[in-house]
Motif scaffolding. Structure first.
Motif, PDB file in Angstrom:
ATOM      1  N   VAL A   1      52.391  61.086  63.775  1.00 35.69           N
ATOM      2  CA  VAL A   1      51.645  59.653  63.887  1.00 35.69           C
ATOM      3  C   VAL A   1      50.270  59.467  63.098  1.00 35.69           C
ATOM      4  N   GLY A   2      50.087  58.825  62.020  1.00 38.77           N
ATOM      5  CA  GLY A   2      49.629  58.682  61.491  1.00 38.77           C
ATOM      6  C   GLY A   2      49.333  59.459  60.072  1.00 38.77           C
ATOM      7  N   GLY A   3      50.431  60.256  59.917  1.00 36.04           N
ATOM      8  CA  GLY A   3      50.549  60.846  58.754  1.00 36.04           C
ATOM      9  C   GLY A   3      51.059  60.260  57.437  1.00 36.04           C
TER      10      GLY A   3
ATOM     11  N   LEU B   1      45.604  40.959  49.668  1.00 36.52           N
ATOM     12  CA  LEU B   1      46.813  41.760  50.203  1.00 36.52           C
ATOM     13  C   LEU B   1      47.022  43.150  50.114  1.00 36.52           C
ATOM     14  N   ARG B   2      47.006  44.032  50.987  1.00 37.64           N
ATOM     15  CA  ARG B   2      47.328  45.404  50.196  1.00 37.64           C
ATOM     16  C   ARG B   2      48.250  45.763  51.517  1.00 37.64           C
ATOM     17  N   ILE B   3      49.177  46.303  50.074  1.00 43.14           N
ATOM     18  CA  ILE B   3      50.475  47.092  51.596  1.00 43.14           C
ATOM     19  C   ILE B   3      50.769  48.349  51.274  1.00 43.14           C
ATOM     20  N   ARG B   4      50.298  48.776  52.435  1.00 37.92           N
ATOM     21  CA  ARG B   4      50.431  50.994  52.585  1.00 37.92           C
ATOM     22  C   ARG B   4      51.484  50.981  52.189  1.00 37.92           C
ATOM     23  N   PRO B   5      51.463  51.013  51.514  1.00 37.10           N
ATOM     24  CA  PRO B   5      52.908  52.707  51.892  1.00 37.10           C
ATOM     25  C   PRO B   5      53.146  53.143  52.918  1.00 37.10           C
ATOM     26  N   LEU B   6      55.131  53.081  52.599  1.00 35.46           N
ATOM     27  CA  LEU B   6      55.317  54.298  54.572  1.00 35.46           C
ATOM     28  C   LEU B   6      54.718  55.430  53.566  1.00 35.46           C
ATOM     29  N   LEU B   7      54.692  56.601  55.221  1.00 40.33           N
ATOM     30  CA  LEU B   7      54.323  57.497  55.944  1.00 40.33           C
ATOM     31  C   LEU B   7      55.438  58.351  56.530  1.00 40.33           C
ATOM     32  N   HIS B   8      55.706  59.498  55.911  1.00 44.16           N
ATOM     33  CA  HIS B   8      56.124  60.501  56.815  1.00 44.16           C
ATOM     34  C   HIS B   8      55.378  61.417  57.405  1.00 44.16           C
TER      35      HIS B   8
ATOM     36  N   PRO C   1      46.098  45.239  61.324  1.00 44.31           N
ATOM     37  CA  PRO C   1      47.167  45.563  61.922  1.00 44.31           C
ATOM     38  C   PRO C   1      46.475  47.196  61.996  1.00 44.31           C
ATOM     39  N   SER C   2      46.427  47.780  63.569  1.00 40.83           N
ATOM     40  CA  SER C   2      46.249  49.352  63.248  1.00 40.83           C
ATOM     41  C   SER C   2      46.857  50.023  62.208  1.00 40.83           C
ATOM     42  N   GLY C   3      46.267  51.227  62.192  1.00 35.84           N
ATOM     43  CA  GLY C   3      46.971  51.825  61.080  1.00 35.84           C
ATOM     44  C   GLY C   3      47.538  51.063  59.931  1.00 35.84           C
ATOM     45  N   SER C   4      47.197  50.709  59.112  1.00 31.83           N
ATOM     46  CA  SER C   4      47.960  49.773  58.207  1.00 31.83           C
ATOM     47  C   SER C   4      46.804  50.218  56.783  1.00 31.83           C
ATOM     48  N   GLY C   5      45.511  50.994  57.424  1.00 32.24           N
ATOM     49  CA  GLY C   5      45.255  51.135  56.339  1.00 32.24           C
ATOM     50  C   GLY C   5      43.552  50.544  55.751  1.00 32.24           C
ATOM     51  N   LYS C   6      42.932  49.925  56.956  1.00 29.14           N
ATOM     52  CA  LYS C   6      41.886  49.193  56.542  1.00 29.14           C
ATOM     53  C   LYS C   6      40.691  50.262  56.367  1.00 29.14           C
ATOM     54  N   THR C   7      41.002  51.123  57.237  1.00 24.10           N
ATOM     55  CA  THR C   7      38.973  52.546  56.956  1.00 24.10           C
ATOM     56  C   THR C   7      39.854  53.234  55.546  1.00 24.10           C
TER      57      THR C   7
ATOM     58  N   LEU D   1      36.754  46.272  60.062  1.00 24.51           N
ATOM     59  CA  LEU D   1      37.207  45.988  61.801  1.00 24.51           C
ATOM     60  C   LEU D   1      38.261  47.081  62.336  1.00 24.51           C
ATOM     61  N   ALA D   2      38.540  46.493  63.693  1.00 25.54           N
ATOM     62  CA  ALA D   2      39.601  47.248  64.504  1.00 25.54           C
ATOM     63  C   ALA D   2      40.729  46.897  64.278  1.00 25.54           C
ATOM     64  N   GLY D   3      41.852  48.063  64.238  1.00 26.54           N
ATOM     65  CA  GLY D   3      42.777  46.720  64.488  1.00 26.54           C
ATOM     66  C   GLY D   3      43.543  46.761  64.768  1.00 26.54           C
ATOM     67  N   ALA D   4      43.822  44.935  65.557  1.00 26.46           N
ATOM     68  CA  ALA D   4      45.038  44.063  66.053  1.00 26.46           C
ATOM     69  C   ALA D   4      45.970  45.546  66.552  1.00 26.46           C
TER      70      ALA D   4
ATOM     71  N   ALA E   1      49.975  54.576  66.897  1.00 22.27           N
ATOM     72  CA  ALA E   1      49.951  53.590  65.497  1.00 22.27           C
ATOM     73  C   ALA E   1      48.982  54.447  64.503  1.00 22.27           C
ATOM     74  N   ASN E   2      48.136  54.944  65.107  1.00 21.27           N
ATOM     75  CA  ASN E   2      46.959  55.595  64.113  1.00 21.27           C
ATOM     76  C   ASN E   2      46.353  57.115  64.939  1.00 21.27           C
ATOM     77  N   SER E   3      46.513  58.148  63.891  1.00 23.74           N
ATOM     78  CA  SER E   3      45.999  59.304  64.992  1.00 23.74           C
ATOM     79  C   SER E   3      44.694  59.380  64.933  1.00 23.74           C
TER      80      SER E   3
HETATM   81  N1  LIG Z   1      47.084  53.126  50.841  1.00 27.02           N
HETATM   82  C1  LIG Z   1      47.032  54.549  51.594  1.00 27.02           C
HETATM   83  N2  LIG Z   1      47.960  55.453  51.136  1.00 27.02           N
HETATM   84  C2  LIG Z   1      47.735  56.621  51.582  1.00 27.02           C
HETATM   85  N3  LIG Z   1      47.133  56.680  52.932  1.00 27.02           N
HETATM   86  C3  LIG Z   1      47.586  55.466  53.519  1.00 27.02           C
HETATM   87  C4  LIG Z   1      47.360  54.181  52.527  1.00 27.02           C
HETATM   88  N4  LIG Z   1      46.580  53.054  53.612  1.00 27.02           N
HETATM   89  C5  LIG Z   1      46.322  53.961  54.551  1.00 27.02           C
HETATM   90  N5  LIG Z   1      46.699  55.278  54.735  1.00 27.02           N
HETATM   91  C6  LIG Z   1      46.843  56.786  55.379  1.00 27.02           C
HETATM   92  O1  LIG Z   1      47.020  56.059  56.790  1.00 27.02           O
HETATM   93  C7  LIG Z   1      46.415  56.119  58.206  1.00 27.02           C
HETATM   94  C8  LIG Z   1      46.285  55.057  58.966  1.00 27.02           C
HETATM   95  O2  LIG Z   1      45.295  54.845  58.233  1.00 27.02           O
HETATM   96  P1  LIG Z   1      44.007  54.015  58.414  1.00 27.02           P
HETATM   97  O3  LIG Z   1      43.218  54.487  59.427  1.00 27.02           O
HETATM   98  O4  LIG Z   1      43.082  53.803  57.519  1.00 27.02           O
HETATM   99  O5  LIG Z   1      44.479  52.805  59.290  1.00 27.02           O
HETATM  100  P2  LIG Z   1      43.563  51.176  59.807  1.00 27.02           P
HETATM  101  O6  LIG Z   1      43.888  50.136  59.013  1.00 27.02           O
HETATM  102  O7  LIG Z   1      42.187  51.988  59.812  1.00 27.02           O
HETATM  103  O8  LIG Z   1      43.622  51.789  61.899  1.00 27.02           O
HETATM  104  P3  LIG Z   1      42.827  51.536  63.226  1.00 27.02           P
HETATM  105  O9  LIG Z   1      42.742  50.347  62.687  1.00 27.02           O
HETATM  106  O10 LIG Z   1      43.667  51.871  63.765  1.00 27.02           O
HETATM  107  O11 LIG Z   1      41.823  52.107  62.099  1.00 27.02           O
HETATM  108  C9  LIG Z   1      45.798  57.271  57.621  1.00 27.02           C
HETATM  109  O12 LIG Z   1      45.577  58.967  57.657  1.00 27.02           O
HETATM  110  C10 LIG Z   1      45.465  56.448  56.322  1.00 27.02           C
HETATM  111  O13 LIG Z   1      45.594  57.964  54.902  1.00 27.02           O
END
Ligand SMILES: Nc1ncnc2c1ncn2[C@@H]1O[C@H](COP(=O)(O)OP(=O)(O)OP(=O)(O)O)[C@@H](O)[C@H]1O
Length: 927
Positions: A81-83, A71-78, A190-196, A335-338, A297-299
């Motif tokens: 969208v997707g920033g 499990l990886r928790i993505r940090p909060l972003l400011h 989920p989408s934008g959670s940082g999978k990619t 995988l593409a995020g739900a 959810a994700n740019s």
């Molecule tokens: N651990 C992290 N630290 C810093 N930034 C992150 C992290 N995880 C994700 N991000 C940033 O969050 C944004 C979204 O991440 P990402 O595209 O990987 O999500 P995703 O899960 O792939 O979304 P999708 O499923 O829609 O493709 C990106 O700009 C990415 O740089």
């Protein structure tokens, strides 16, 4: 004609016709049964079911390991969208700074951080667990409580770096890959959670794939030349085709669409990579081709499922080209995020993409859930959810637990992401229970099962079939197009980077090592299935054997019981035989009936006595209850005049007609002179009447009988010593001292005279119809032939009974058999020349004539019998009675009825003993 009769039996023999049924003895052990072949049965060894079932089956030594879920928790972003909203706030570095303002700025930053912490929904408890806290709004409205998810292989906090994730999550997979094992890493979330971000990263923060490549080639470079291996990389995506279907697209440079047959990809290009940089370049190019889109959810949201395969092949040039065991494939799936429509705001084509993505994610989850349920309950079949999407089809072996994989769940920690995070954790956390129980095999085995088809540049080579020996060099050093195809049909042998040996036909599996390995795996599975089936069969047989054992036990008990019963019956038969034998020698005590003293009127009875007969006919009532009711009939006064016996020494007792066991046939009897009893009653003064039979004898047809009227038995006195009643009386033998009635009286035997009873009761006497008593009374022994009579008679005598011996003092009727049988159809009685033969018809007439008025004494009968019983006095009684008449021993009250036809027997000589005996009797009667 004298008949040698056996000596009288000194003791009275009473044979119970229907012996008491003994209670069935309790079943005894089989060993006690003498005739049981238990010994033989015991020698047969039962089927060793227990032994077989108790045998320990050698189990394989599986590598039991749970599915690793990270499990990886993505940090909060400011930001937008997707920033990256996770960047630290920058404070203006204004000079000169106001210390007061500076403090306030720091305080606000700290407060902002505190607020951010308060905004997160996921907090890391420890490296294996997290706590999911719903927002306050949801807690109050929906009463959602905080949940703790534990058991993760590792939980990466928002502050965790890519290297940390790699080291703890991917490095083990890479190590396995380098050792020849296949593995897969799939990123879910989920989408934008940082999978990619996790999988590919960015230039400054490289993801797992770049790090893995670096690791792989770093390890390869550091190793010796003997372990040199070649690596190939392939990358493709599965996307939605305008919402109507799925599309396979090769992301390699200059590649296009792919097709899948069953679980085989055709046309996928494998690019040989020599270093990490090259691979990263290829990946970078592929990522440029990947379908992405901008959502709320994700740019840069991924709109497809992306799969990267890194395959390592042992270097053939080093002599290890055939060592397929070192080949392995490392697959990393992004995988593409739900997506939730509310959050993404997708519409139109984007919405179709969302549906496709969500559907694929759902199928992927269903496959894992089915695998989990199947592992928990093997009876539950493994569902074939993998057929519902191309991704799951391709990853079938991983989703069925045949290959190892790892999952990385990426979640966002914001409050607004609570639902997405909660959904992922709730759905994916059970996957941690999935276990890999099968023995890990070299990853290349399954991989090489696939039918790999190398594609040449031109399409003309696509369908070219090349055997293993005719492997062709298609494109040296440029590209490898491997088609992950039918595993059974072919294999790809790549000994050199960029060189593809095509074995399209796959028709020579025996020539490839992978085929051998696959065959081994198949054999292993077959043996496992066979063992399971055999086990089930053994269990079923065990149950059947138990049932059979119970039946056998039951049969044994039944056999013991039957054998016991057989022994008893045998004993009884022996007793009967001995009794029958004894009956020839013994005389049966007959019951003594005391005739009623008021038996005044007598029907004249004329008896024609045969020369050898000492017959005294006794005719009980037809009713079998007659004797039972007549326990004692005291015939105190018997008019001797009422009885005319031509032979005073003989008594005709019809009961004795059944005692025909002596072998005298009816013909013999017919030839002999018989005693004919005319219509007269024989009166006798008897001391008692002993009944010792269970059946009564009916002498309705008796020509001469003593009819005892129990109605007149008011004076009947039952003498214990004289009267023995055991049921139904059969015969009456009034004698001087004691008359006893036997069930199966056969013959009367007397000291002075013996009576041989013809087998009137036997079937041979069916022709006998009448009883004739010859006038020749001078002969001491005369045969008496008499018949019974009416077919309605219940009993005449028993078959086996033959003779009744009447001793001098105690004439008796001998019983020797338990079964009394009526001589059916006895019609003939030898009629003397001088006397007309009495036929059956005549008999009946006579019987009618014999009918005694009610006033006359009768043998006690039941109320149902209106016909008067007819008695035939036994020879001794008749003799005595005759003596009475001769000696003028008469009772005043006893007067013969009507004129009786007296024969010339009155002139018969009387012995001195008889005279004295008669005097005594006379004195008794007068008393
Ligand atoms: N651990 C992290 N630290 C810093 N930034 C992150 C992290 N995880 C994700 N991000 C940033 O969050 C944004 C979204 O991440 P990402 O595209 O990987 O999500 P995703 O899960 O792939 O979304 P999708 O499923 O829609 O493709 C990106 O700009 C990415 O740089």
């Amino acid at each position: 004609m004298e008949i040698n009769s056996p000596p009288p039996c000194p003791n009275t023999v009473t044979i119970r016709r229907n012996p008491h049924r003994k209670a069935r003895p309790p079943p005894t052990p089989a060993t006690e049964a003498p005739e049981m072949p238990s010994a033989d049965v015991a020698k047969v060894r039962s089927f060793p079911t227990e032994e077989i079932l108790s045998m320990d089956i050698a189990k394989a030594d599986p590598v039991s390991e749970n599915l690793r879920v990270f499990l990886r928790i993505r940090p909060l972003l400011h930001g937008g969208v997707g920033g990256d909203r996770n960047s630290k706030p920058r404070f203006k570095n204004v000079w000169p700074q106001n210390p007061a303002k500076r403090k306030s700025a720091i305080g606000r930053a700290l407060q902002s951080k505190k607020n951010k912490d308060a905004e997160v929904c996921v907090r890391v408890n420890n490296p294996q667990s997290v706590t999911l806290s719903p927002p306050l709004a949801l807690q109050e409205s929906n009463r959602i409580k905080t949940e703790v998810y534990d058991g993760f292989s590792h939980v990466f906090s928002p502050d965790s770096s890519q290297e940390e994730v790699y080291e703890k999550m991917v490095r083990p997979l890479v190590d396995d890959f380098l050792s020849g094992k296949s593995g897969m890493l799939a990123a879910l979330g989920p989408s934008g959670s940082g999978k990619t971000h996790t999988v590919f990263g960015c230039p400054r923060q490289p993801g797992m794939v770049p790090l893995a490549l670096q690791h792989i080639f770093k390890q390869t470079r550091g190793s010796n030349s003997e372990s040199m291996r070649s690596f190939f990389i392939s990358i493709f995506e599965i996307s939605s085709e305008r919402g109507k279907g799925e599309r396979l697209f090769d992301l390699s440079p200059n590649r296009g669409d792919l097709c899948m047959q069953q679980s085989t990809l055709k046309g996928l290009q494998e690019i040989a990579i020599s270093d990490a940089r090259q691979a990263e370049s290829i990946i970078a190019q592929a990522m440029l081709k990947r379908a992405t889109g901008m959502t709320n959810a994700n740019s840069q949201s991924s709109r497809s499922q992306c799969i990267i395969n890194i395959r390592g092949v042992a270097d053939k040039s080093n002599g290890e080209g055939n060592d397929q065991a070192n080949d392995g494939v490392l697959s990393i799936v992004d995988l593409a995020g739900a997506e939730r429509e509310k959050r993404t705001g997708n519409q139109g084509a984007r919405l179709l993409e969302s549906n496709f993505i969500n559907n694929t994610s759902m199928v992927f989850g269903l496959c894992l859930r089915s695998l989990l349920e199947h592992q928990k309950n093997p009876k539950k079949p493994l569902q074939k959810h993998f057929q519902n999407s191309l991704l799951t089809k391709y990853l079938r072996e991983y989703l069925e637990g045949k290959k190892r994989m790892a999952l990385i769940l990426t979640v966002k920690s914001g409050e607004e992401d609570y639902r997405d995070t909660s959904y992922v954790l709730r759905q994916a956390s059970p996957y941690m229970e999935i276990k890999y129980n099968t023995v890990e095999e070299p990853s290349n085995i399954s991989y090489n099962k696939r039918h790999v088809q190398a594609l040449s540049r031109s399409e003309r080579h696509k369908r070219m079939k090349v055997t293993g020996s005719d492997a062709c060099l298609i494109d040296k050093g440029k590209s490898i197009e491997a088609e992950n195809g039918l595993c059974e049909e072919g294999s790809l042998k790549s000994s050199e980077p960029g060189i593809c040996k095509v074995d399209m036909s796959g028709c020579a599996p025996s020539k490839s090592g992978c085929a051998d390995s696959g065959e081994g795996e198949r054999n292993h599975q077959i043996m496992q299935s066979f063992a399971k089936a055999l086990w089930n069969v053994l269990k079923q047989y065990k149950e059947k054997l138990k049932v059979a054992d119970n039946e056998i036990q039951h049969l044994r008990e039944s056999l013991v019981m039957e054998s016991t019963k057989y022994i008893e019956l045998k004993k009884e038969l022996n007793d009967i035989k001995s009794s029958c034998a004894c009956s020839h020698r013994k005389s049966v005590e007959v019951s003594v009936v005391e005739l009623d003293k008021n038996f005044h009127e007598r029907v004249p009875l004329q008896i024609n006595v045969d020369e050898t007969a000492y017959l005294r006919e006794y005719t009980p009532t037809k009713d079998q209850n007659f004797i039972s009711q007549v326990k004692s009939l005291d015939v105190r006064e018997v008019s001797a005049s009422c009885l005319e016996l031509e032979n005073p020494n003989e008594l005709d007792h019809q009961a004795c007609e059944s005692l025909s066991g002596s072998g005298n046939s009816a013909e013999d009897l017919c030839e002999s002179k018989c005693v004919r009893l005319e219509d007269s009653y024989l009166s006798a003064n008897v001391a008692g009447f002993m009944v010792n039979s269970s059946r009564s004898l009916h002498r309705k047809d008796s020509c001469s009988s003593v009819e005892l009227d129990h109605m007149l038995s008011g004076e009947d006195e039952e003498s214990p010593e004289d009267v023995v009643l055991t049921g139904q009386c059969n015969a009456v033998d009034p004698l001087d001292g004691e008359c006893r009635l036997g069930t199966c009286c056969q013959a009367l035997q007397s000291g002075e005279s013996e009576r041989r009873v013809s087998p009137g009761s036997s079937p041979s006497q069916r022709d006998c119809r009448a009883l004739d008593v010859e006038d020749e009374i001078e002969k001491p022994r005369e045969s008496l032939d008499f018949t019974t009579t009416s077919p309605q008679e219940d009993l005449v005598s028993s078959k086996g009974c033959e003779m009744i011996g009447i001793p001098d003092s105690e004439p008796r009727v001998t019983t020797s058999a338990t079964t009394a049988e009526k001589p059916k159809g006895c019609e003939l009685i030898d009629i003397p020349d001088s006397e007309p033969r009495v036929t059956k018809a005549e008999e009946s007439k006579e019987c009618e004539l014999i009918d005694i008025p009610d006033s006359e004494p009768r043998v006690t009968t039941t109320a149902t019998k209106t016909e008067k019983p007819k008695r035939r006095l036994l020879p001794a009684s008749s003799l005595l009675l005759r003596h009475f008449s001769t000696l003028d021993i008469e009772d005043d009250d006893e007067k013969p009825k009507g004129g009786k036809k007296k024969s010339g027997v009155e002139e018969r000589k009387i012995t001195q003993g008889s005279i004295s005996l008669l005097r005594l009797l006379k004195s008794d009667l007068r008393i």
